[in-house]
Write a protein that holds these residues in place. Structure first.
Motif, mmCIF file in Angstrom:
data_model
loop_
_atom_site.group_PDB
_atom_site.id
_atom_site.type_symbol
_atom_site.label_atom_id
_atom_site.label_comp_id
_atom_site.label_asym_id
_atom_site.label_seq_id
_atom_site.Cartn_x
_atom_site.Cartn_y
_atom_site.Cartn_z
ATOM 1 N N ALA A 125 0.895 -1.018 -0.009
ATOM 2 C CA ALA A 125 0.193 0.098 0.031
ATOM 3 C C ALA A 125 0.952 1.309 -0.036
ATOM 4 N N LEU A 126 1.901 1.058 0.806
ATOM 5 C CA LEU A 126 2.748 2.367 0.862
ATOM 6 C C LEU A 126 3.592 2.511 -0.496
ATOM 7 N N GLN A 139 4.369 5.429 -5.573
ATOM 8 C CA GLN A 139 4.286 5.460 -7.013
ATOM 9 C C GLN A 139 3.130 6.105 -7.761
ATOM 10 N N GLY A 140 2.003 6.805 -6.960
ATOM 11 C CA GLY A 140 1.161 7.321 -7.530
ATOM 12 C C GLY A 140 0.129 6.557 -8.034
ATOM 13 N N LYS A 141 0.051 5.229 -7.787
ATOM 14 C CA LYS A 141 -0.979 4.305 -8.291
ATOM 15 C C LYS A 141 -2.200 4.396 -7.714
ATOM 16 N N GLY A 192 -4.272 7.032 -7.433
ATOM 17 C CA GLY A 192 -4.998 8.214 -8.088
ATOM 18 C C GLY A 192 -4.767 9.535 -7.334
ATOM 19 N N GLN A 193 -4.125 9.563 -6.112
ATOM 20 C CA GLN A 193 -4.018 10.635 -5.573
ATOM 21 C C GLN A 193 -2.415 10.933 -5.561
ATOM 22 N N ALA A 194 -2.319 12.185 -5.086
ATOM 23 C CA ALA A 194 -0.531 12.702 -5.145
ATOM 24 C C ALA A 194 0.102 11.818 -4.481
ATOM 25 N N ALA A 195 1.321 11.450 -4.528
ATOM 26 C CA ALA A 195 2.067 10.584 -3.860
ATOM 27 C C ALA A 195 2.501 11.481 -2.456
ATOM 28 N N ALA A 196 2.527 10.539 -1.320
ATOM 29 C CA ALA A 196 2.879 11.279 -0.133
ATOM 30 C C ALA A 196 4.311 11.803 0.085
#
Length: 145
Positions: A131-132, A137-139, A141-145
């Protein structure tokens, strides 16, 4: 003759853990009681009581416990209580609880999503790490942390 008491003692010691294991119905009752006690602590005005309350759920490593913690964190404002809740999330290690947390990371909204990311960072196992990695990797659908 001295062997008989020794064998009896050994049998009692080996059988004791089996006698102490809760039956499924008792486990369900214990969950209801733990949840009730947890929710009661969260009504306290004392942040220390609310922080300690997460321990009530520590023996129930499942998706329901994850959801209870997240539900409380949604309305909590005290930093120490938030940290205690994040640590409680990090302590959940079963597949079901990790999948519930991964689902929050993938589909949840901030700040719950961010709290869960912090908790998953400390967990071993593929569900949390996967999940992290998806977040990074931006998979999701939201901006990567």
């Amino acid at each position: 003759m001295p062997r008989l008491p020794l064998l009896l003692l050994l049998a009692l010691l080996l059988g004791a853990p089996l006698l102490g294991a809760p039956a499924p119905a008792q486990a369900a009752d214990d969950w209801a009681e733990a949840r009730k006690a947890f929710l009661k602590t969260q009504k306290s005005d004392d942040w220390k009581v609310r922080s300690a309350g997460f321990g009530e759920l520590s023996y129930f490593d499942n998706a329901a416990a994850v959801n209870e913690v997240l539900g409380v964190l949604a309305n909590e404002r005290h930093p120490a209580v938030l940290l205690a809740g994040i640590r409680a999330l990090g302590g959940f290690k079963t597949k079901a609880s990790q999948e519930a947390q991964a689902d929050v990371v993938r589909k949840g909204k901030d700040p719950m999503r961010l709290y869960t990311i912090l908790a998953l960072a400390d967990q071993p196992g593929p569900e949390g790490q996967q999940a992290l990695l998806e977040v990074l990797q931006g998979k999701d659908g939201q901006a990567a942390a």
